[in-house]
Design a protein around this motif. Structure first.
Motif, mmCIF file in Angstrom:
data_model
loop_
_atom_site.group_PDB
_atom_site.id
_atom_site.type_symbol
_atom_site.label_atom_id
_atom_site.label_comp_id
_atom_site.label_asym_id
_atom_site.label_seq_id
_atom_site.Cartn_x
_atom_site.Cartn_y
_atom_site.Cartn_z
ATOM 1 N N PHE A 1 0.831 -1.207 0.000
ATOM 2 C CA PHE A 1 0.000 0.000 0.000
ATOM 3 C C PHE A 1 0.858 1.247 0.000
ATOM 4 N N ILE B 1 -8.848 8.496 -2.565
ATOM 5 C CA ILE B 1 -9.971 7.767 -1.962
ATOM 6 C C ILE B 1 -10.416 8.455 -0.664
ATOM 7 N N THR C 1 -1.831 2.516 -6.000
ATOM 8 C CA THR C 1 -0.863 1.424 -6.198
ATOM 9 C C THR C 1 -0.874 0.787 -7.577
ATOM 10 N N ARG D 1 -6.386 4.333 -5.445
ATOM 11 C CA ARG D 1 -5.927 5.298 -6.445
ATOM 12 C C ARG D 1 -4.409 5.323 -6.542
ATOM 13 N N PHE E 1 -5.044 4.170 2.682
ATOM 14 C CA PHE E 1 -6.441 4.459 3.022
ATOM 15 C C PHE E 1 -7.364 3.303 2.619
#
Ligand code: FES
Ligand code: FES
Lengths: 155, 822
Positions: A98, B242, A138, A136, A102
């Protein structure tokens, strides 16, 4: 507004909480039960950051009314992370899966459900299982590879 | 004056490999050979932490769910919530705001309007307001806020605020805004304070016009054998981090304001909050900004957008924290959007493939407020030659106000936008010249020492190596027959470059403190956006001090505790903040050597650090563990102690940079610190019936100077390419004829899922060191998104012969073009 008391099993612990009829499970988890790993990303079922396990199946907590959770078993990442985490979580750490992190809790629960049901998933099955969890940062590949590592028993 | 060339750069105080004034030679750890790919080259030069793909220092914190984001922080039962009243019109005069009904709702604490905050703010130009004053300029603009004890009440009451408007005709595209006699969106433009390198045109809708002129373009076109002219268009895009934007402000009864924000820019925010709220008596020392982890930034959380509301509203409800959290729909509308652009390109070349002239005119749809977006326009205007040697260059980059949401920074900062047209055009020019497009690029690609559009010299670049590696990876020149007759396979290779866009005096700083056990805390205000900054900074310090990365803690900023960083944008923090950390580590190391020399009388030049201990080349086998003295000091013969806590300090400012140049030509300054360059390639298959594109392989080679953590660089490539491909293939923001956004959610604005990734992605790292970078590093974050759009457009044409000149290159456009062509 109608209010009611519900009881649910949160990460193995029985909790009783007062909820309003229009409270979502996500609101109640975050505001009344101290669960912060289920995140708000869209509040309309599009992004998957609010994913939790309800009786072993992934649900989007923003689309579930808290009252529907009466008597269910809810699992969140707080529950998985005790004692150093699950093999899947260890694989994520090892692969640096990650970036901002998030989306991590939602992805982790979707992948946890997959591996419990299907310990040897194909790459496509992995992509489908986390296909509802938007990330959004990785490009997904480092996440998919870690799930493959965990499935292959690599550690 | 330019000092970024290799020769000059080596003379600066910051050597590529810091060996300190005592000639410390770094040692090679025994496990260097087991390091992952990319680390090998580094190991050869004796590095122990830099160049390794070490695990992220924030990895487990994020995977375990412990990492806190702004909405996760608890503020207790005193927390208030604010809901916004937003403009339904793209352009209107505000006649009256009636807050009575909202104020009467039980649970409402306060209703605030523009009257409460008659202040302007902005990063590069002060053209924005906390709340709209006498007019609204885009649909969704904040007109008032309702503060209540719970979020639902605030939302409900916000609907009761009555605003009377007089509608004005909206201007929804830059070309209309530029017409003679067009209505003015900012009639007071001439009075707005702005940075000296902006050139607004009062009484027009032109907020900034960057002109770059080099050589003689007219002559260049005369010398050309082929001249090709065309127009390309790029729509607006949304960052879609996000995590949405959020801010919690607390103006406590002692008069200090703390704001917790989801932001890339704690210090810039503190500065703008303090400036904007100075009429209330606040000074910088009274303002504190805390930025916990953020759930993606991509430029969208740079500068100050909605966070001003958290600060300003808090100032009016003293004693209570107040939260402003955007909904996903607000996130699409009222932060920053990537600006749309109309690009008119004229390119001239000789038969042998030499570019003789380029004219590049960019008309930017900058939106209602350009306090940040105008600098995107500026950056593009300085660099719209692309990574090519262009002796005769004419660039106009024009920042145009429209009645659409404010434009601003988004990964690529103007380059993602203009490179679509430019790299499409370069391929088409090669076709006209009957030359291989890769050969054409090789021939014209910029080299170290070439003169940049604004007159300074180009820094070292590995662009030729990048071209070679990408060409080999996609087997350029080898046709791939499609296995399926309905599909055709195409390839493309494009170049990219980008420099950080920042004020010439943007600086970084770092503190570094040892703990009793020789573990370290590093304090910086470079922001962890997901890119891995905290990890990279730990690796830099580890390299100098021989303390393992696992014993170094680096945390997200708090402006009270952490030292200054301008902002985390422009792919410059690995370089800028990295230099500051490096200096802080060297400072600490020198203190250690000073102490050992004066207390133990050892020859200072013989000292070096290894395995968290001081060693001496003159005394094999002797070693003094850092933990024995970095806090406690060293006890000497008379039983007294020398020394005390070891703390390093480092400051970095690019002292060679200057933004002042001739407004008519752009010549004379040194606005850009360096360019990161590279090449990318794809192999795609295109369905001749449906136009659907599938990416069979994507590869990108980027010259990062030195990969501090190669694994994290690879991940920038994988993530950035996918983000770019989505803008190339399907994302775009849609507005109706009244300027209302039509797709402000993830069902209608689709971003890629795990099912939408390329079949294969191959990151390639090139390392031609940046002389003034930490260990030779330069930035990489944004670059991986920049080439995506022209890659797709060129590969689609290669496959099926359809040339799409407007982004996104959707299946629909391709299918229609094929039908027309057939
Ligand atoms: S917040 Fe529930 S799906 Fe997005
Ligand atoms: S890591 Fe940032 S959204 Fe997935």
């Amino acid at each position: 507004m109608r209010k009611a008391s519900i009881t649910l099993k949160l990460n193995g612990v029985s909790r009783r909480v007062e909820v309003a009829a229009n409270d979502t499970l996500l609101e109640v988890l975050r505001e009344k039960l101290g669960v912060k790993t289920a995140k708000i990303g869209c509040d309309r079922g599009d992004c998957g950051t609010c994913t939790v396990l309800m009786d072993g199946r992934t649900v989007r907590a923003c689309l579930v009314l808290a009252m529907e959770a009466e008597g269910t078993r809810i699992e969140t990442v707080e529950g998985l992370s005790k004692n150093g985490g699950t093999p899947l979580q260890k694989a994520f750490v090892k692969r640096n899966s990650f970036q901002c992190g998030f989306c991590a809790p939602g992805v982790t629960l979707s992948a946890t459900e997959l591996l419990r049901r299907n310990p040897r998933p194909s790459r496509h099955e992995i992509q489908e299982a986390i296909g509802g969890n938007l990330c959004r940062c990785t490009g997904y590949l480092p996440i998919i590879e870690a799930i493959e590592d965990a499935a292959g028993g690599k550690d | 004056m330019p000092r970024t060339t290799a020769k000059n750069g080596k003379k600066t105080a910051q050597p590529a490999l810091p060996v300190g004034r005592h000639g410390l030679k770094l040692s090679l750890p025994p496990d260097a050979d087991s390091a992952p790919k990319g680390a090998k080259a580094a190991s050869r030069e004796g590095l122990r932490s830099v160049g390794k793909s070490s695990q992220r220092v924030d990895g487990w914190e994020k995977v375990s769910g412990v990492a806190q984001f702004v909405d996760d922080i608890e503020f207790g039962p005193g927390l208030l919530y604010a809901a916004l009243v937003e403009s339904p019109h793209a352009h209107a005069r505000i006649l009256r705001v009636d807050t009575k009904a909202a104020e009467a709702v039980a649970g409402v604490v306060r209703v605030l309007t523009g009257k409460d905050f008659p202040f302007k703010f902005g990063l590069y130009m002060k053209d924005r307001y906390v709340f709209a004053q006498d007019r609204v300029r885009f649909v969704g603009e904040q007109v008032a806020a309702v503060v209540a004890w719970d979020a639902k009440t605030a939302l409900r009451a916000a609907r009761l605020v009555k605003v009377d408007y007089e509608e004005l005709p909206p201007i929804l595209d830059p070309m209309t805004a530029l017409e003679d006699g067009a209505d003015l969106i900012h009639p007071e433009l001439g009075d707005y304070p702005h940075v000296p390198w902006f050139f607004p045109k009062a009484k027009t809708n032109v907020a900034h016009w960057r002109k770059t002129r080099k050589g003689d373009a007219a002559k260049g076109f005369k010398d050309a054998d082929v001249v090709l002219e065309d127009t390309y268009t790029v729509p607006r895009y949304a960052h879609c981090a996000i995590e949405v934007h959020g801010a919690v402000g607390l103006y406590d009864n002692s008069g200090r304001l703390t704001v917790w924000t989801a932001s890339q820019s704690p210090f810039t925010q503190r500065n703008l909050f303090a400036e904007a709220l100075s009429p209330l008596g606040l000074t910088h020392k009274d303002v504190r900004v805390v930025t916990p982890y953020i759930g993606g930034g991509f430029g969208g959380k740079a500068g100050v957008s909605m966070e001003i509301l958290g600060a300003a509203i808090a100032a009016k409800v003293q004693g209570h924290p107040v939260k402003v959290l955007w909904s996903r729909a607000q996130e699409f509308v009222n932060t920053y959007q990537r600006q749309g652009v109309v690009a008119k390109i004229k390119l001239g070349a000789k038969k042998d493939g030499t570019i003789t002239a380029l004219e590049h005119k960019l008309y930017w749809d900058a939106g209602a407020y350009v306090e940040y977006g105008a600098n995107v326009v500026n950056a593009a205007g300085l660099s719209a030659s692309g990574p090519y040697r262009v002796d005769n260059l004419h660039i106009d980059s024009v920042c145009v106000y429209t009645n659409l949401p404010p434009g601003g920074p988004y990964r690529g900062f103007g380059y993602s936008e203009f490179m679509f047209g430019l790299e499409s055009h370069v391929t088409r020019m090669a076709q006209k010249l009957k030359m291989d497009p890769v050969e054409f690029r090789r021939k014209n690609a910029i080299k170290e020492g070439d003169i940049l559009p604004y007159g300074a010299a180009m820094n070292p670049t590995g662009i030729q190596e990048a071209i070679d590696k990408v060409a080999a990876e996609i087997e350029w020149g080898r046709a791939v027959p499609s296995k399926d007759a309905r599909k055709a396979v195409g390839k493309s290779l494009v170049l990219f470059w980008k420099s950080p866009a920042m004020p010439p005096n943007a600086s970084s700083s770092a503190f570094l403190k040892f703990n009793e056990d020789a573990s370290l805390n590093i304090l910086v205000s470079g922001m962890e956006l997901g890119q891995g900054l905290l990890t990279a900074m730990a690796q830099v310090a580890s390299e100098i001090l021989s303390v393992p990365v696992s014993k170094i803690r680096v945390e997200t900023p708090d402006t009270d505790r952490n030292p200054y960083e301008w902002q985390t944008v422009g792919s410059h923090v690995t370089w800028g903040c990295g230099n500051a950390v490096l200096k802080a580590a060297v400072d600490a190391r020198e203190q250690i050597f000073d102490l050992v020399e004066r207390s133990l009388h050892l020859d200072r030049a013989s000292l070096y650090l290894e395995d968290s201990a001081v060693k001496s080349r003159n005394k094999p086998g002797w070693s003094l563990p850092l933990k024995s003295f970095v806090i406690a000091g060293i006890q000497v013969e008379d039983h007294t102690y020398k020394g005390g806590p070891i703390m390093g300090r480092g400051v970095f400012m690019p002292e060679f940079s200057s933004a002042i140049s001739d407004p008519e030509t752009g010549q004379g300054g040194h606005p850009n610190v360096h360019y990161t360059t590279g090449a990318a390639g794809v192999v795609v298959s295109v369905d001749r019936e449906t136009g659907k594109v599938r990416i069979l392989k994507a590869t990108l080679a980027v010259d990062v100077g030195r990969a501090i953590n190669p694994g994290l660089v690879d991940q920038q490539v994988i993530g950035g390419l996918l983000q770019g491909f989505a803008t190339a293939l399907y994302e775009d923001m849609r507005f109706d004829a009244k300027g209302r956004i039509m797709n402000a959610n993830f069902s209608d604005y689709k971003i890629p899922t795990a099912l939408d990734i390329p079949d294969k992605t191959v990151p390639i790292i090139v390392e031609v060191p940046q002389p003034d970078g930490p260990f030779g590093a330069r930035g990489v974050g944004e670059h991986t998104m920049i080439p995506a759009a022209p890659l797709i457009a060129n590969a689609v044409e290669d496959a099926v012969g359809a040339r799409i000149k407007s982004m996104p290159v959707t299946a629909e456009k391709i299918a229609l073009a094929l039908r027309k062509g057939a």
